[in-house]
Design a protein around this motif. Sequence first.
Motif, PDB file in Angstrom:
ATOM      1  N   PRO A  64      46.359  17.995  37.854  1.00 54.45           N
ATOM      2  CA  PRO A  64      46.708  19.339  37.403  1.00 54.45           C
ATOM      3  C   PRO A  64      45.581  20.190  36.819  1.00 54.45           C
ATOM      4  O   PRO A  64      45.838  21.312  36.371  1.00 54.45           O
ATOM      5  CB  PRO A  64      47.739  19.045  36.303  1.00 54.45           C
ATOM      6  CG  PRO A  64      47.269  17.753  35.706  1.00 54.45           C
ATOM      7  CD  PRO A  64      46.720  16.968  36.862  1.00 54.45           C
ATOM      8  N   ALA A  65      44.343  19.696  36.787  1.00 55.87           N
ATOM      9  CA  ALA A  65      43.307  20.413  36.048  1.00 55.87           C
ATOM     10  C   ALA A  65      41.943  20.312  36.732  1.00 55.87           C
ATOM     11  O   ALA A  65      41.754  19.550  37.686  1.00 55.87           O
ATOM     12  CB  ALA A  65      43.212  19.845  34.631  1.00 55.87           C
ATOM     13  N   CYS A  66      40.991  21.101  36.201  1.00 54.44           N
ATOM     14  CA  CYS A  66      39.605  21.033  36.677  1.00 54.44           C
ATOM     15  C   CYS A  66      38.863  19.842  36.085  1.00 54.44           C
ATOM     16  O   CYS A  66      37.990  19.260  36.731  1.00 54.44           O
ATOM     17  CB  CYS A  66      38.856  22.310  36.289  1.00 54.44           C
ATOM     18  SG  CYS A  66      39.392  23.790  37.151  1.00 54.44           S
ATOM     19  N   LEU A  67      39.164  19.516  34.833  1.00 54.97           N
ATOM     20  CA  LEU A  67      38.436  18.493  34.097  1.00 54.97           C
ATOM     21  C   LEU A  67      39.227  17.206  33.955  1.00 54.97           C
ATOM     22  O   LEU A  67      40.459  17.217  33.913  1.00 54.97           O
ATOM     23  CB  LEU A  67      38.106  18.991  32.690  1.00 54.97           C
ATOM     24  CG  LEU A  67      37.259  20.258  32.552  1.00 54.97           C
ATOM     25  CD1 LEU A  67      37.073  20.580  31.079  1.00 54.97           C
ATOM     26  CD2 LEU A  67      35.917  20.092  33.241  1.00 54.97           C
ATOM     27  N   CYS A  68      38.503  16.108  33.829  1.00 55.41           N
ATOM     28  CA  CYS A  68      39.045  14.845  33.338  1.00 55.41           C
ATOM     29  C   CYS A  68      38.485  14.658  31.932  1.00 55.41           C
ATOM     30  O   CYS A  68      37.254  14.692  31.745  1.00 55.41           O
ATOM     31  CB  CYS A  68      38.633  13.675  34.218  1.00 55.41           C
ATOM     32  SG  CYS A  68      39.220  13.775  35.919  1.00 55.41           S
ATOM     33  N   THR A  69      39.357  14.487  30.946  1.00 60.11           N
ATOM     34  CA  THR A  69      38.953  14.450  29.540  1.00 60.11           C
ATOM     35  C   THR A  69      39.460  13.159  28.903  1.00 60.11           C
ATOM     36  O   THR A  69      40.636  13.052  28.561  1.00 60.11           O
ATOM     37  CB  THR A  69      39.505  15.666  28.794  1.00 60.11           C
ATOM     38  OG1 THR A  69      40.929  15.742  28.995  1.00 60.11           O
ATOM     39  CG2 THR A  69      38.880  16.961  29.310  1.00 60.11           C
ATOM     40  N   SER A  70      38.589  12.185  28.749  1.00 62.00           N
ATOM     41  CA  SER A  70      39.000  10.843  28.319  1.00 62.00           C
ATOM     42  C   SER A  70      38.441  10.527  26.935  1.00 62.00           C
ATOM     43  O   SER A  70      37.248  10.727  26.676  1.00 62.00           O
ATOM     44  CB  SER A  70      38.503   9.800  29.324  1.00 62.00           C
ATOM     45  OG  SER A  70      38.947  10.119  30.633  1.00 62.00           O
ATOM     46  N   GLU A  74      40.427   5.545  26.817  1.00 58.06           N
ATOM     47  CA  GLU A  74      40.685   6.173  28.112  1.00 58.06           C
ATOM     48  C   GLU A  74      39.396   6.165  28.930  1.00 58.06           C
ATOM     49  O   GLU A  74      38.316   6.448  28.411  1.00 58.06           O
ATOM     50  CB  GLU A  74      41.185   7.597  27.908  1.00 58.06           C
ATOM     51  CG  GLU A  74      42.524   7.665  27.173  1.00 58.06           C
ATOM     52  CD  GLU A  74      42.903   9.065  26.738  1.00 58.06           C
ATOM     53  OE1 GLU A  74      44.091   9.275  26.416  1.00 58.06           O
ATOM     54  OE2 GLU A  74      42.025   9.947  26.698  1.00 58.06           O
ATOM     55  N   ILE A  75      39.527   5.869  30.223  1.00 57.36           N
ATOM     56  CA  ILE A  75      38.340   5.684  31.053  1.00 57.36           C
ATOM     57  C   ILE A  75      38.057   6.918  31.898  1.00 57.36           C
ATOM     58  O   ILE A  75      36.959   7.472  31.872  1.00 57.36           O
ATOM     59  CB  ILE A  75      38.512   4.452  31.969  1.00 57.36           C
ATOM     60  CG1 ILE A  75      38.840   3.210  31.143  1.00 57.36           C
ATOM     61  CG2 ILE A  75      37.234   4.216  32.791  1.00 57.36           C
ATOM     62  CD1 ILE A  75      39.405   2.061  31.965  1.00 57.36           C
ATOM     63  N   VAL A  76      39.062   7.363  32.663  1.00 58.45           N
ATOM     64  CA  VAL A  76      38.839   8.458  33.604  1.00 58.45           C
ATOM     65  C   VAL A  76      40.179   9.026  34.051  1.00 58.45           C
ATOM     66  O   VAL A  76      41.226   8.393  33.886  1.00 58.45           O
ATOM     67  CB  VAL A  76      38.013   7.961  34.817  1.00 58.45           C
ATOM     68  CG1 VAL A  76      38.844   7.060  35.723  1.00 58.45           C
ATOM     69  CG2 VAL A  76      37.400   9.107  35.601  1.00 58.45           C
ATOM     70  N   HIS A  77      40.141  10.247  34.593  1.00 59.85           N
ATOM     71  CA  HIS A  77      41.280  10.925  35.213  1.00 59.85           C
ATOM     72  C   HIS A  77      42.392  11.289  34.229  1.00 59.85           C
ATOM     73  O   HIS A  77      43.561  11.375  34.608  1.00 59.85           O
ATOM     74  CB  HIS A  77      41.871  10.084  36.358  1.00 59.85           C
ATOM     75  CG  HIS A  77      40.907   9.809  37.447  1.00 59.85           C
ATOM     76  ND1 HIS A  77      41.129   8.842  38.412  1.00 59.85           N
ATOM     77  CD2 HIS A  77      39.684  10.333  37.734  1.00 59.85           C
ATOM     78  CE1 HIS A  77      40.092   8.795  39.240  1.00 59.85           C
ATOM     79  NE2 HIS A  77      39.209   9.700  38.839  1.00 59.85           N
ATOM     80  N   VAL A  78      42.014  11.524  32.978  1.00 58.94           N
ATOM     81  CA  VAL A  78      42.991  11.944  31.972  1.00 58.94           C
ATOM     82  C   VAL A  78      42.982  13.473  31.889  1.00 58.94           C
ATOM     83  O   VAL A  78      41.952  14.079  31.576  1.00 58.94           O
ATOM     84  CB  VAL A  78      42.672  11.348  30.596  1.00 58.94           C
ATOM     85  CG1 VAL A  78      43.667  11.852  29.552  1.00 58.94           C
ATOM     86  CG2 VAL A  78      42.696   9.818  30.672  1.00 58.94           C
ATOM     87  N   PRO A  79      44.105  14.139  32.181  1.00 62.30           N
ATOM     88  CA  PRO A  79      44.134  15.604  32.157  1.00 62.30           C
ATOM     89  C   PRO A  79      43.958  16.160  30.747  1.00 62.30           C
ATOM     90  O   PRO A  79      44.362  15.524  29.761  1.00 62.30           O
ATOM     91  CB  PRO A  79      45.532  15.936  32.696  1.00 62.30           C
ATOM     92  CG  PRO A  79      45.996  14.711  33.397  1.00 62.30           C
ATOM     93  CD  PRO A  79      45.378  13.569  32.659  1.00 62.30           C
ATOM     94  N   ASN A 216      50.498   9.588  31.209  1.00 67.54           N
ATOM     95  CA  ASN A 216      50.719  10.725  32.106  1.00 67.54           C
ATOM     96  C   ASN A 216      50.700  10.339  33.580  1.00 67.54           C
ATOM     97  O   ASN A 216      51.044  11.138  34.439  1.00 67.54           O
ATOM     98  CB  ASN A 216      49.672  11.820  31.850  1.00 67.54           C
ATOM     99  CG  ASN A 216      48.256  11.326  32.052  1.00 67.54           C
ATOM    100  OD1 ASN A 216      47.914  10.797  33.107  1.00 67.54           O
ATOM    101  ND2 ASN A 216      47.411  11.484  31.043  1.00 67.54           N
ATOM    102  N   GLY A 217      50.285   9.101  33.876  1.00 67.90           N
ATOM    103  CA  GLY A 217      50.311   8.616  35.249  1.00 67.90           C
ATOM    104  C   GLY A 217      49.081   8.916  36.062  1.00 67.90           C
ATOM    105  O   GLY A 217      48.874   8.333  37.128  1.00 67.90           O
ATOM    106  N   HIS A 218      48.227   9.831  35.617  1.00 65.51           N
ATOM    107  CA  HIS A 218      47.012  10.179  36.358  1.00 65.51           C
ATOM    108  C   HIS A 218      45.831   9.304  35.957  1.00 65.51           C
ATOM    109  O   HIS A 218      45.016   8.924  36.793  1.00 65.51           O
ATOM    110  CB  HIS A 218      46.645  11.648  36.115  1.00 65.51           C
ATOM    111  CG  HIS A 218      47.576  12.619  36.753  1.00 65.51           C
ATOM    112  ND1 HIS A 218      47.611  12.849  38.104  1.00 65.51           N
ATOM    113  CD2 HIS A 218      48.525  13.425  36.204  1.00 65.51           C
ATOM    114  CE1 HIS A 218      48.537  13.761  38.380  1.00 65.51           C
ATOM    115  NE2 HIS A 218      49.105  14.119  37.248  1.00 65.51           N
ATOM    116  N   GLY A 219      45.719   9.031  34.671  1.00 67.93           N
ATOM    117  CA  GLY A 219      44.512   8.398  34.149  1.00 67.93           C
ATOM    118  C   GLY A 219      44.577   6.890  34.043  1.00 67.93           C
ATOM    119  O   GLY A 219      45.596   6.258  34.309  1.00 67.93           O
ATOM    120  N   PHE A 220      43.426   6.346  33.624  1.00 68.04           N
ATOM    121  CA  PHE A 220      43.303   4.916  33.376  1.00 68.04           C
ATOM    122  C   PHE A 220      42.708   4.700  31.990  1.00 68.04           C
ATOM    123  O   PHE A 220      41.860   5.474  31.541  1.00 68.04           O
ATOM    124  CB  PHE A 220      42.377   4.267  34.411  1.00 68.04           C
ATOM    125  CG  PHE A 220      42.907   4.293  35.815  1.00 68.04           C
ATOM    126  CD1 PHE A 220      43.688   3.256  36.304  1.00 68.04           C
ATOM    127  CD2 PHE A 220      42.633   5.372  36.646  1.00 68.04           C
ATOM    128  CE1 PHE A 220      44.182   3.292  37.597  1.00 68.04           C
ATOM    129  CE2 PHE A 220      43.121   5.408  37.942  1.00 68.04           C
ATOM    130  CZ  PHE A 220      43.894   4.362  38.428  1.00 68.04           C
TER     131      PHE A 220
END
Length: 249
Positions: A64-70, A74-79, A216-220
């Motif tokens: 849903p976004a331009c950035l991944c903000t972890s 949190e490792i990656v792909h967090v909106p 959120n299901g996107h991130g790890f």
Amino acid sequence: MIAIKNEAQIEIMKKSGAILAEIMAELKESVEVGMKTQELEEKAQVLVKKRGVECSFKGYRDYPACLCTSLNEEIVHVPPSGKKIGEGDLFSLDMGIKFKSYHADLAFTVGLKEVPPQASELMEVTREALQESMERVKPGNTLGDVGHIIQRKAEQSGFSVIKELCGHGIGRDIHQAPQVLNVGEPGKGLELEPGMTLCLEPMIAMGKGEVVRTENGHGFKTKDNSLSAHFEHTVLVTEQGYEVLTTAD
């Protein structure tokens, strides 16, 4: 099939990488204690529009976004969200852009104010793992050579590689073949050739390195909630070695 870029395509990717590096430098300067990660997303969208490029991640697999903000574990792909960045946090920012149909991808981790010594070491080891792995990028070497140096760097420092996540090829698609693993055996795997463009991105954890999905299901994030760090550059395989494409002009 691995895409080999010609000179014209490489020049576009260099420009794409330079634009991304400039945007990420501005975002890095904006990171401060107490801000919401969504505030960085809003700034990123302004910078993208100003430079006439597109966000690579937004809409990719419904992201849903331009950035991944972890943050921290949190490792990656967090909106981006209303979550605030706190003092002592490790904060990872990952972004891709598309310029004239070609993508670039870049990530870094920063520590906010005073971070524990081991967290600082984790960031530095991950940054060094990226640099040392890039130095293995040259014709005739293999992806096993690249992954091996990342794994060795992490494990010799007492940390763990995130084995379930990896780097990737890049070009007209943000993610394309080959997968660039952060583990490997020297001399094994795909042999590198001039014209290949790759994203090298060590992801290293303080704990065991096992991952689970975020809420959120996107991130790890790390399964044991240990801290993680993430650095990434887009690189070109040249006749002599490598060139980092995600640097400012």
